[in-house]
Design a protein around this motif. Sequence first.
Motif, short mmCIF file in Angstrom:
data_model
loop_
_atom_site.label_atom_id
_atom_site.label_comp_id
_atom_site.label_asym_id
_atom_site.label_seq_id
_atom_site.Cartn_x
_atom_site.Cartn_y
_atom_site.Cartn_z
N PRO A 167 1.06 -1.36 0.18
CA PRO A 167 -0.06 -0.14 0.02
C PRO A 167 1.03 1.20 0.05
O PRO A 167 2.14 1.35 0.58
N VAL A 168 0.41 2.32 -0.64
CA VAL A 168 1.02 3.65 -0.67
C VAL A 168 0.27 4.74 -0.10
O VAL A 168 -0.99 4.55 0.20
N THR A 169 0.96 5.78 0.29
CA THR A 169 0.29 6.84 0.85
C THR A 169 0.11 7.96 -0.13
O THR A 169 1.12 8.06 -0.96
N ALA A 170 -1.03 8.53 -0.10
CA ALA A 170 -1.66 9.62 -1.22
C ALA A 170 -1.89 10.85 -0.34
O ALA A 170 -2.24 10.90 0.57
N ASN A 171 -0.95 11.96 -1.00
CA ASN A 171 -1.27 13.29 -0.27
C ASN A 171 -2.38 13.72 -0.74
O ASN A 171 -3.25 13.32 -1.61
N LYS A 172 -3.01 15.00 -0.27
CA LYS A 172 -4.05 15.66 -0.40
C LYS A 172 -4.23 16.10 -2.03
O LYS A 172 -5.33 15.64 -2.63
N HIS A 173 -3.17 16.59 -2.78
CA HIS A 173 -3.08 17.14 -4.04
C HIS A 173 -3.41 15.83 -4.89
O HIS A 173 -4.47 15.94 -5.59
N ASP A 174 -2.85 14.42 -4.68
CA ASP A 174 -3.08 13.48 -5.50
C ASP A 174 -4.62 12.73 -5.36
O ASP A 174 -5.06 12.45 -6.24
N ARG A 175 -4.66 12.89 -3.98
CA ARG A 175 -6.14 12.31 -3.74
C ARG A 175 -7.34 13.34 -4.45
O ARG A 175 -8.30 12.39 -4.96
N THR A 176 -7.26 14.41 -4.41
CA THR A 176 -8.16 15.50 -5.14
C THR A 176 -8.07 15.10 -6.50
O THR A 176 -9.37 15.11 -7.09
N GLY A 177 -6.76 14.86 -7.22
CA GLY A 177 -6.84 14.62 -8.48
C GLY A 177 -7.48 13.38 -9.12
O GLY A 177 -8.26 13.47 -10.01
N LEU A 178 -7.41 12.37 -8.16
CA LEU A 178 -8.23 11.00 -8.30
C LEU A 178 -9.60 11.16 -8.24
O LEU A 178 -10.40 10.40 -9.01
N ALA A 179 -9.90 12.00 -7.19
CA ALA A 179 -11.28 12.30 -6.89
C ALA A 179 -11.94 12.74 -8.25
O ALA A 179 -13.26 12.63 -8.36
N GLY A 180 -11.38 13.62 -8.86
CA GLY A 180 -11.71 14.19 -10.16
C GLY A 180 -12.04 13.17 -11.19
O GLY A 180 -13.23 13.41 -12.10
#
Length: 558
Positions: A64-77
């Motif tokens: 498993p990997v950790t995702a920062n807020k920026h990357d999580r928001t991009g994926l939520a897009g």
Amino acid sequence: MSGKPVLIFSQHGDGYADHLTATPCVGEFLNFSLQTSDDGIAGRRGRDAEEHIERLFRLYEADPVTANKHDRTGLAGVAYRMIVEMNFRDPGTTEHVARFKAFNRAAAEARLGLDHIPPLIPTNIHGDRAVIRDLFPGDNLTDAVNALEVGKHDGPIEARYGLLADWVLFSYELRLTPDSRRDFLRDVGKAVIYAGWQLKRNSEGDFRDDPQADRFPSLDKVEIIRPRMTFADLVSGWAKEAKARGLSDRTINELYPQAIERFKVYLKHDNPAKVTEDDIVAYKAERQDRVTAKTWKDADLPPIKAIFGWAVKNRKLPFNPAAGVKGERVKRKRSRPPWFSDDEARLIFTAALAYQGGEKESPKTAAAKRWVPILLAYSGARLGEIAQLRKKDVTEEAGYRVIKILPEAGTVKGGKFRVVPLHAHIIELGFLEFVEASADGALFVTSDDSGKATGIKGVNKRVTTFIRGIIKEPVQPSHGWRHRFKAVARNLGLDQRVVEAIQGHAARTAADDYGGDVSVLAMTHVIKAMPKILTDPQPGPSKNSGTTGAAPAVCERD
């Protein structure tokens, strides 16, 4: 994995057609229902489910990997765009969308304490309409949501957004740590709320772009998405299926890979997963500053659409960024008809029959300049199809002398072979004697060890240059003959279905296909009716001017 629901989308073309929510039971085999009795749907869902489950197994073995807020928001897009794109054309009534938005706000803010929260399925956002109406029966939805305590119930967040969030992660082959996944669920919930606002505007007849859409970082800036699959990987996978479908070697090995390479150079990265629709639109603008609109429409865009389309259908990528991008239809401006006139045909025939070849010119090239224009005129074939003819392709069928245009010889558009009877004038001019005297293999180019013609592009260019040296008018040297063949046949009232079969065009209607393939006898009747092109000196335009008259007339009938 056992007992945990997974969301699987099954597609038609470039869009998501339906979904399957499966709960696998792990044992000696992985069992779950495809939830349909339709064999076609079951086959499609089965293929998509198999690919999805294989991806799941790979992910469960990954760290498993950790995702920062920026990357999580991009994926939520991705979830945001998915919901909007699947529903904006028919979002439902404004009331329904408003309740959908309110319910998702309550779920995303952990306000709901329900025992059962229906999962959000982008293809069916109003499927839980009854549950939402029971929870918020009044008209003041904002007050109803605000009356519920924030952050009190985390369970509904997983129930509502877990399937969709996992689908996004699986699509990019990401496995997040528990903390990152919990945060990502909330990000997906917020993305769904923004999607609800946009769909509400759509339901009111406002289809302008969402001013909030830019809040989601573009995927090319999401660092956690690593280029597990390169453009070369996509092209390789697409090529295997394209070859099985019968696409030409030139399309598979040259045209499409070259187009993708140009696109990759423009992007300055090798990660197809990061490509967005904005990238395609920007590339379109860049290319149209350098090439014609026709080149973009016919040469640049189709390979990108096809290869990303293959990736989506084979579950390599979640969406096709080129699906909604189009090439404008270009109306060609003509100063004359697109076919060679009678006088131009005479000039080309006279020059071809008189051609002896240069001192250092290959005998095959000289033969091509003599015979290829004549064969084009009486067959309506494409230049490359004639240039790749082999000695064994000139044969006899049903008692008639014919040429066989075969994919195995080189390239045939559509990958389908055909037989074309030889016109009596070709035989009269000595073509069969030329073939008999030729060595085995290709007549006008070299052959490889398998007997396949090579160097087609070179001889095509030399024959084209030869014809353009005779006719200066703006007529395509290859298609000028194809257009002429069709125009003459039309003037003579010949059967257009037979003409199309001779030229290698597909049937225009389903009715044209009844009765099977067009026979050699039927094609021979059309070929015999085609007028002989005279080579005697005729009064008319100079060698370099050509003519711009109407459709070709009858020169001389056999």
